[in-house]
Design a protein around this motif. Structure first.
Motif: not given
Lengths: 621, 621
Positions: A464, A466, A468-471, A534, A537, A601-602, A605, A608
């Motif tokens: 899974d 993670p 910003p809108s869910g897993l 970013p 990171y 995740p980076v 995000a 998103y």
């Protein structure tokens, strides 16, 4: 092999379930009592509908809590059973599932239970009904198929036999080998369910998480070989309790189920090859399929040709030509990577991955196998003298084509683009590393089985990620050689936070290169819209890996991400998203075999944030 | 009580999370490292934003796998930690969560672990940072808060303390009472999570199924009393890993979270009443709310007035009057049941349950409590001299009003409808039995907490009801007296099979009567569209319960359903659905306390068939 499916596997009404099972090609069904109880169709009407559809009614189920009770309750159970036998006569079905008692069992005595089964069998015989006694994994006194079998043997009545259910046996880790010692005529019925290995109570596991054979972790092929060696010759029936199947389109689930049995039949036939056993099930093998040697092409469909080809050029692709007969189809190449761009859609249509071509040894065998696995063929026209490309639809609607591997490495169809002369020398990109496909959540298991059975890919452990809108569930499908790697991503079903979910979840093509810095610099020169990474990171990267400052600066300058494990290193960058497609360029150093999961995740995000900003811009405009 | 929330509880970007936490009214947040790593905002910018929003940054987390390792890895960990201490200085946060080692622990020796924590603490002290050491429930060597505390005591460094997390303690069923023995100045941080009792591995349970306090099965109030007795005076922070929260609207989740802390604070304050303990947390009690004595009214909003009032008349309701100042609002009454029909919406708008009025002892206290629990007040206008009705929005958007209970049983607002004289004599319906409300799946836990905290209802064990479009979760919320019973139904999130799901899932009002046969006969005379019940159901009923043939025939004649348990009997019928509303009429015999759950699949199947037929009719038209 006679195929059957319990109506509880399917969504909709009993009649919808029956139509779907017949359309998918099942031979029969198990009638789940509740489906009949809630139906306005009489048993006679269901019998008639089954006959019209060519379906046999193989089992009526379940009859619960019959045995191991005191005399008064047993008398009530006989009365209850008789009403069901009468109903079964009207339905025209002759086998009833009797589950080992869970709720009302009081007498832990095999002689008593056997005596009650015998008495029930005697009553059943008067109606021409057979009882298939099954040990539920959570039965009060009987939870083991060998125990159930001992009771059936003690009952010693021609109308009393056993039902073997792979879930109830394998979930408890009972050894299935003793199945081979059961007299074939005493195995009245066989139910199959696979399941992922989960550490939870077996009842919840059974009620919510069963999947079709090939979609879970159980050794279903081994289970089947025991049945064949026992001489079982009855129906092989799916009984799957699954929350997603209960919501999914009934016709798709039925096709998925039939595919699972065809796949299992093929695998079992192969597992038994060379063994001197009488094949009582009449197992049919499918045409063999070798795993794909790689990707032949990727087709992108777009109503925004300009931005798509600009992106390809920024990544180092060159225009290879235009198709001789199909207007609006062009080819972009870089080294051995071929991307077909098809803009034969209305202007402005969103950019998407429309088709994948896989290199297989024998495309004819592959398409034959796929269609026998109930995959829907893609209609496609050819001009005179043009290559015939054949393919099927994957569960998410992507077209999957089977392409032969020519001796010189250059596909014959390239000629149709006037692209017979290729130079690989200038290419920084030297292959497709992997392709990430988004899957609708209801069809995740179906997708796993599709790629397993049709392309011989194997499911790796899922994880899974993670966002910003869910897993986001990520499940890599992989050929044994590693030449084909496809992470399947399942986005949150119905997220409220942000628009970056479900159908909007982007897919991507990851390109392999040996110098990601050079590829990134070229892309930057050509004005590529990198997905921004970013500063935080890079600071975290440094804290985690103790990297050389200059190296980190060089990564950051080009928006490169980095990962490392015991085997090697992974460097990569992402492009912005067009429609639902973006690209990744990766370099692998050493034996790194992952996909940079810590960096996902980076990416999520950043995507998103862009999606939210675009949404705001649209809303304000 | 200082309230805090870990950013991992919330969806969206770090900045969105911070805005939502501040708007909900939290005092501070825990910065989850990954949220910062993926953010383009620098630590200084986050610090500045927190200051602007009035949020304290209470904790930086997590620092993993620091301890119980060999010297070489520990040296690397020190270097890794120092980078984080520097980052924390830039952020302006002074407490870091250090989790007991899961992945790299090699040395199971408390002296060694304590020594390493001391060394880490020495380094932290140089940056003004404190380390809160936490025993993860699945820690390799340290999985128990008392063990962690022994190590903290051994480390004996002012910068090394403990973090207590209710999930890690209660999930393992550790006795939380020894918390009271921990020196208050050594408890550096407290994290709270509740959870439903599930039998699965604790890691999966923790990562996916935590909920806010009051939404699960843990004794959170008991946990809090131990903290107060220990003298803890720091922030009380929510740390919830929940798949639904990760997808849900960030602002709603933040409000839900703050509500959970306000509720817990109130409950803890009350639990400690009379105990001579110094309240170091400064716990604030909310206005007390007595559980509601019953339903004052139900308001139905409809753009189809004619069919709505026809249905009410068929069920025995009489027009009680029209509102004196609100056009388009009429009252329908039967005995003590009052249904307000509001057609102040565009013609043709679907019929829905818009509001529920609850009889409470003190409406002013109830609205005060609800708004302090962060419920949004319903704007409502009154004419001169009219009753002031005050209410709040429930999570599904239903308006919940708090109504006083007048001495004579007749609400004062009835006068506004000119309905001061009521006759209860002819009424067959004598009350509201229960009201079923559909809940969006992402807000199920929020709804449970809302009704628990605002109306003092208690959650009963939930169950899954199979329907043709998927499983429907049914969760009864109930007042202790039983006067208010509200089953909450969560429909499948994104079913493909049929349109009868999600927002279309119907809600209903169940009316109580003492002669359901008479009520059904009257309804039939008046032409009620009963929800049809199939013949198969009655045959199965007979097989299950051995009922008198004549009785079954009388049930079937009127589309009545039947259930029985050890305590009594339940007879009921359903109407067809208008918009998203239907009615049920029930009769209870003896002490039957259920809701006819075995009959729910019959209802769902019949409603699904109608919905499919209407869909086909629309499609063909």
């Amino acid at each position: 092999m006679r195929t059957s499916i319990a109506t509880v596997c399917l969504s909709g009404t009993l009649e919808e379930k029956m139509h779907a099972a017949a359309a998918a090609g099942f031979d029969g069904i198990e009638v789940f009592e509740q489906d009949l109880v809630v139906s306005p169709s009489s048993p006679e009407e269901i019998r008639e509908l089954a006959a019209q559809l060519g379906l046999s009614l193989d089992l009526y189920q379940p009859f619960r809590d019959a045995d191991a009770v005191g005399p008064e309750l047993f008398a009530a159970n006989l009365r209850r059973a008789e009403a069901k036998f009468q109903l079964m006569n009207r339905l025209g079905t002759d086998t009833m599932l009797v589950c080992s008692n869970v709720g009302t069992a009081e007498i832990d005595d095999d002689e008593v239970v056997a005596g009650q089964l015998r008495e029930l069998g005697e009553l059943a015989a008067r109606y021409g009904v057979r009882l298939a006694y099954e040990a539920l994994a959570w039965g009060r006194f009987v939870d083991d198929f060998e125990h159930a079998q001992r009771i059936v043997d003690l009952a010693d009545h021609p109308s009393v036999g056993t039902c073997l259910d792979s879930f109830h046996i394998l979930s408890r880790a009972w050894d299935p080998a003793p199945i081979e010692g059961i007299a074939a005529e005493k195995i009245f019925f066989v139910q199959l369910a696979d399941a992922p290995l989960l550490s939870m109570d077996v009842l919840s596991w059974s009620r919510h998480h069963r999947v079709f054979p090939g979609e879970g972790d159980f050794d279903m092929v081994g289970f089947m070989t025991h049945l064949v060696r026992a001489g079982y010759d009855g129906p092989v029936s799916l009984e799957i309790f699954n929350d997603a199947f209960r919501q999914a389109d009934v016709n798709r689930t039925a096709v998925d189920g039939l595919r699972s049995l065809r796949w299992l039949e093929d695998q079992t036939r192969r597992a038994l090859d060379g063994e001197p056993v009488r094949d009582t099930l009449g197992l049919q093998a499918l045409p063999a399929v070798e795993e794909p040697a790689g990707y032949d092409f990727v087709e992108i469909r777009t109503g925004r040709l300009g931005e798509t080809t600009r992106l390809l050029h920024q990544l180092g692709f060159a225009l290879g030509g235009h198709h001789q007969s199909k207007e609006n189809v062009q080819l972009w190449v870089q080294g051995p990577v071929r991307i077909v761009v098809n803009d034969d859609v209305p202007d402005g249509s969103p950019t998407e991955i429309a088709a994948l071509g896989f290199e297989v040894a024998d495309p004819d065998a592959a398409i034959d196998r796929a269609t026998r696995l109930a995959a829907l063929p893609v209609p496609r026209s050819q001009g005179p003298g043009e290559q015939v490309l054949r393919g099927v639809f994957a569960p998410d609607g992507t077209e999957v084509f089977f392409c032969g591997r020519p001796a010189d490495g250059v596909p014959a169809w390239l000629g149709e683009f006037g692209a017979d002369e290729e130079s690989h020398d200038a290419a920084l990109v030297t292959g497709v590393d992997h392709i990430n496909m988004a899957q609708p959540w209801q069809h995740y298991d179906e997708a796993v089985l599709f790629y397993t059975s049709v392309l011989a890919l194997a499911a790796q452990p899922s994880q899974d990620v993670p966002g910003p809108s869910g897993l986001v569930r990520s499940q890599v499908m992989r050929s044994a050689s590693g030449a084909v790697r496809m992470p399947l991503n399942v986005a949150p079903a119905a997220a409220e936070q942000g628009s970056f979910v479900g159908a909007a979840y982007p897919e991507h093509v990851a390109l392999y290169c040996t110098d990601v810095f050079a590829a990134a610099r070229r892309a930057r020169r050509r004005g590529l819209d990198f997905l921004p990474v970013p500063q935080n990171y890079y600071e975290d990267l440094d804290a985690r890996f103790d990297l050389d400052d200059e190296f980190v600066a060089s990564l950051q300058e080009l928006n490169l991400l980095y990962d490392r494990d015991a085997d090697g290193e992974f460097l990569h960058f992402y492009t912005g998203t067009l429609g639902t497609v973006f690209f990744e360029v990766v370099e692998r150093r050493g034996g790194y075999a992952g996909f940079g999961a810590p960096n996902a995740p980076v990416r999520l995000a950043a995507q998103y944030r862009r999606s939210q900003a675009e949404h705001r811009a649209r809303t304000e405009a």
